[in-house]
Design a protein around this motif. Structure first.
Motif, PDB file in Angstrom:
ATOM      1  N   ALA A   1      -3.488 -10.517   1.384  1.00  0.00           N
ATOM      2  CA  ALA A   1      -3.991 -10.411   2.752  1.00  0.00           C
ATOM      3  C   ALA A   1      -3.890  -8.977   3.259  1.00  0.00           C
ATOM      4  CB  ALA A   1      -3.218 -11.364   3.666  1.00  0.00           C
ATOM      5  N   SER A   2      -2.822  -8.284   2.876  1.00  0.00           N
ATOM      6  CA  SER A   2      -2.674  -6.888   3.280  1.00  0.00           C
ATOM      7  C   SER A   2      -3.749  -6.016   2.639  1.00  0.00           C
ATOM      8  CB  SER A   2      -1.291  -6.365   2.896  1.00  0.00           C
ATOM      9  OG  SER A   2      -0.295  -7.104   3.551  1.00  0.00           O
TER      10      SER A   2
ATOM     11  N   LEU B   1      -6.871  -6.549   4.577  1.00  0.00           N
ATOM     12  CA  LEU B   1      -6.838  -5.838   5.849  1.00  0.00           C
ATOM     13  C   LEU B   1      -7.078  -4.345   5.656  1.00  0.00           C
ATOM     14  CD1 LEU B   1      -6.371  -5.820   8.889  1.00  0.00           C
ATOM     15  CD2 LEU B   1      -3.922  -5.603   8.427  1.00  0.00           C
TER      16      LEU B   1
ATOM     17  N   VAL C   1      -3.452 -11.906   7.796  1.00  0.00           N
ATOM     18  CA  VAL C   1      -2.133 -11.354   7.501  1.00  0.00           C
ATOM     19  C   VAL C   1      -1.062 -12.072   8.320  1.00  0.00           C
ATOM     20  CG1 VAL C   1      -0.675  -9.300   7.737  1.00  0.00           C
ATOM     21  CG2 VAL C   1      -2.931  -9.112   6.715  1.00  0.00           C
ATOM     22  N   THR C   2      -1.347 -12.311   9.591  1.00  0.00           N
ATOM     23  CA  THR C   2      -0.382 -13.017  10.442  1.00  0.00           C
ATOM     24  C   THR C   2      -0.099 -14.409   9.903  1.00  0.00           C
ATOM     25  OG1 THR C   2      -1.195 -11.787  12.351  1.00  0.00           O
ATOM     26  CG2 THR C   2       0.080 -13.767  12.794  1.00  0.00           C
TER      27      THR C   2
ATOM     28  N   VAL D   1       0.727 -12.647   0.984  1.00  0.00           N
ATOM     29  CA  VAL D   1       0.879 -11.558   1.956  1.00  0.00           C
ATOM     30  C   VAL D   1       0.339 -10.258   1.360  1.00  0.00           C
ATOM     31  CG1 VAL D   1       2.561 -10.126   3.180  1.00  0.00           C
ATOM     32  CG2 VAL D   1       2.796 -12.611   3.194  1.00  0.00           C
TER      33      VAL D   1
ATOM     34  N   VAL E   1       2.046 -14.115   6.685  1.00  0.00           N
ATOM     35  CA  VAL E   1       3.438 -13.772   6.985  1.00  0.00           C
ATOM     36  C   VAL E   1       4.170 -14.984   7.560  1.00  0.00           C
ATOM     37  CG1 VAL E   1       4.901 -12.367   8.498  1.00  0.00           C
ATOM     38  CG2 VAL E   1       3.042 -11.309   7.228  1.00  0.00           C
TER      39      VAL E   1
END
Length: 78
Positions: free
Chosen positions: A17-18, A21, A44-45, A14, A48
């Protein structure tokens, strides 16, 4: 122990991925193609979702079977 390691890896996923983004949004502001922002949101989705699944696997399950005190509906016991 394996579930805890999996949860830790998911949390790091996460985080990564953040960061991806944030980089995609920064590049979009500089004039890049907006596809990367959409792809970043999708990643990101997904990360999570995996983290939530791993956290739920760590939680102990209730041993009680059935409705319980606050159950409603036809099959609930009162």
């Amino acid at each position: 122990m394996v579930n805890r390691i999996s949860t830790l890896i998911s949390a790091l996923g996460v985080f990564a991925a953040s960061m991806l983004l944030i980089g995609a949004v920064y590049e979009y502001r500089e004039g890049a193609f907006p596809f990367w922002v959409g792809l970043g949101v999708l990643i990101v989705t997904s990360a999570v979702h995996v983290l939530v699944r791993d956290i739920r696997a760590l939680r102990p399950r209730s041993r009680r079977v059935g409705g319980g005190k606050n159950a409603g509906g036809k099959n609930g016991r009162r």
